[in-house]
Design a protein around this motif. Sequence first.
Motif, PDB file in Angstrom:
ATOM      1  N   UNK A  74       0.815  -1.212   0.000  1.00 47.96           N
ATOM      2  CA  UNK A  74       0.000   0.000   0.000  1.00 47.96           C
ATOM      3  C   UNK A  74       0.850   1.264   0.000  1.00 47.96           C
ATOM      4  N   UNK A  75       2.154   1.149  -0.227  1.00 50.49           N
ATOM      5  CA  UNK A  75       3.067   2.275  -0.053  1.00 50.49           C
ATOM      6  C   UNK A  75       2.650   3.480  -0.890  1.00 50.49           C
ATOM      7  N   UNK A  76       2.616   4.646  -0.260  1.00 53.86           N
ATOM      8  CA  UNK A  76       2.289   5.878  -0.962  1.00 53.86           C
ATOM      9  C   UNK A  76       3.510   6.467  -1.665  1.00 53.86           C
ATOM     10  N   UNK A  77       4.692   5.965  -1.341  1.00 54.06           N
ATOM     11  CA  UNK A  77       5.931   6.404  -1.996  1.00 54.06           C
ATOM     12  C   UNK A  77       6.449   5.318  -2.942  1.00 54.06           C
ATOM     13  N   UNK A  78       5.540   4.559  -3.552  1.00 59.11           N
ATOM     14  CA  UNK A  78       5.955   3.376  -4.300  1.00 59.11           C
ATOM     15  C   UNK A  78       6.856   3.710  -5.485  1.00 59.11           C
ATOM     16  N   UNK A  79       6.780   4.949  -5.995  1.00 53.97           N
ATOM     17  CA  UNK A  79       7.661   5.311  -7.116  1.00 53.97           C
ATOM     18  C   UNK A  79       9.126   5.141  -6.739  1.00 53.97           C
ATOM     19  N   UNK A  80       9.440   5.449  -5.485  1.00 53.95           N
ATOM     20  CA  UNK A  80      10.845   5.354  -5.072  1.00 53.95           C
ATOM     21  C   UNK A  80      11.123   4.110  -4.246  1.00 53.95           C
ATOM     22  N   UNK A  81      10.133   3.605  -3.517  1.00 53.17           N
ATOM     23  CA  UNK A  81      10.392   2.465  -2.638  1.00 53.17           C
ATOM     24  C   UNK A  81      10.591   1.175  -3.421  1.00 53.17           C
ATOM     25  N   UNK A 251      -3.845   6.684   2.099  1.00 49.43           N
ATOM     26  CA  UNK A 251      -4.532   6.943   0.845  1.00 49.43           C
ATOM     27  C   UNK A 251      -4.273   5.761  -0.075  1.00 49.43           C
ATOM     28  N   UNK A 252      -5.306   5.051  -0.509  1.00 47.22           N
ATOM     29  CA  UNK A 252      -5.074   3.868  -1.339  1.00 47.22           C
ATOM     30  C   UNK A 252      -4.373   4.224  -2.643  1.00 47.22           C
ATOM     31  N   UNK A 253      -3.283   3.492  -2.932  1.00 44.16           N
ATOM     32  CA  UNK A 253      -2.599   3.706  -4.205  1.00 44.16           C
ATOM     33  C   UNK A 253      -3.367   2.984  -5.319  1.00 44.16           C
ATOM     34  N   UNK A 254      -2.872   3.095  -6.540  1.00 46.43           N
ATOM     35  CA  UNK A 254      -3.591   2.530  -7.680  1.00 46.43           C
ATOM     36  C   UNK A 254      -3.760   1.018  -7.553  1.00 46.43           C
ATOM     37  N   UNK A 255      -2.729   0.349  -7.035  1.00 42.46           N
ATOM     38  CA  UNK A 255      -2.810  -1.102  -6.891  1.00 42.46           C
ATOM     39  C   UNK A 255      -3.888  -1.497  -5.893  1.00 42.46           C
ATOM     40  N   UNK A 256      -4.008  -0.752  -4.802  1.00 39.30           N
ATOM     41  CA  UNK A 256      -5.011  -1.077  -3.792  1.00 39.30           C
ATOM     42  C   UNK A 256      -6.423  -0.756  -4.293  1.00 39.30           C
ATOM     43  N   UNK A 263      -8.372  -2.375   1.917  1.00 37.22           N
ATOM     44  CA  UNK A 263      -7.320  -1.382   1.704  1.00 37.22           C
ATOM     45  C   UNK A 263      -7.574  -0.481   0.506  1.00 37.22           C
ATOM     46  N   UNK A 264      -8.744  -0.611  -0.106  1.00 39.92           N
ATOM     47  CA  UNK A 264      -9.095   0.264  -1.221  1.00 39.92           C
ATOM     48  C   UNK A 264      -9.814   1.528  -0.755  1.00 39.92           C
ATOM     49  N   UNK A 265     -10.022   1.634   0.545  1.00 45.11           N
ATOM     50  CA  UNK A 265     -10.714   2.816   1.083  1.00 45.11           C
ATOM     51  C   UNK A 265      -9.839   3.535   2.100  1.00 45.11           C
ATOM     52  N   UNK A 266     -10.307   4.702   2.507  1.00 48.94           N
ATOM     53  CA  UNK A 266      -9.609   5.460   3.543  1.00 48.94           C
ATOM     54  C   UNK A 266      -9.992   4.932   4.927  1.00 48.94           C
TER      55      UNK A 266
END
Length: 314
Positions: A74-81, A251-256, A263-266
């Motif tokens: 669910x990482x919100x920084x997935x671009x870098x992580x 905040x759910x990322x695109x994958x979630x 995990x698709x909701x807040x």
Amino acid sequence: MLNRLLSDGALESCALCPRACGAHRVQGARGVCGATNQLRLARAALHFWEEPPISGEAGSGTVFFSGCPLACIYCQNHEISTGNFGIDVPPERLAEIMLELQDQGALNINLVTATHFAHLLPRAIADARARGLAIPIVYNTSGYELTEAVSELGDLVDVWLTDFKYADAGLGRELSHVPDYPDVARAALKAMVGEVRRRGGVRYDEAGIMRRGIIVRHLVLPGHSDDSCRVLDMIWDAVGDVPISVMNQYTPNAAMRSAGGVLSRAVSHEEYERVLDHADDLGFTQMFWQEGGAVDESFTPAFDTTGVLRRADG
């Protein structure tokens, strides 16, 4: 005398994080974290959305390292992580960045997810200190740290800004792909608190900015408020009344969103309030919380390589 863990040979069979994947990063192999022997950074800039004792009004000088020892789905920084976004720079550039952030008015140097590059920190921090760095070093971590690394960083790190993600090892395995998160995080947390005490205890300046200390963060996940309450129990049992930051910014990322499910909701208001109430019941006396629902993108900066290169380099 070379430290046992944070030595020049640390990458020959990498064991910088608890995964101890053994990748020969010196020869270019990638560890589970996604990193080779090349320092890779995604952003270096002032950030105003950390806890008040970290960001204050002037901002925290955040340095975002590419890659991560965890792989949170669910990482919100997935671009870098996990996306490997960033720019390769020589290790010497890290000290320069610290000094540039200080020149911009940063209250501290905030090293975000530096675990897999921790072997570079002693030299970089010493170099920056020798050249005039006078602000605190903040180590911003997932909490998945070796106690040996904490010990060896103890004289360099002034403020530990650490997550405590899960009380249930099964949840850590499911969401972050590690089998032992709670035990590792608890041991690391105790070591961090021990380092703060060894150096003389928590210290704030006259403006309320933390100069030495620890803040333990926990992100409440939708559908998992029970585990969040158990996380708070574990923190209290391990180290007592430390400053905590209970966050509702999931905040759910695109994958979630695509996967659906909880995990698709807040996080709901009721879930968040339940965790805050539990923290009060336990007796935590310094707690940071967030108002409103899932927060906007200002809490997740643009990963656009700002500040990574020297200005003359483009």
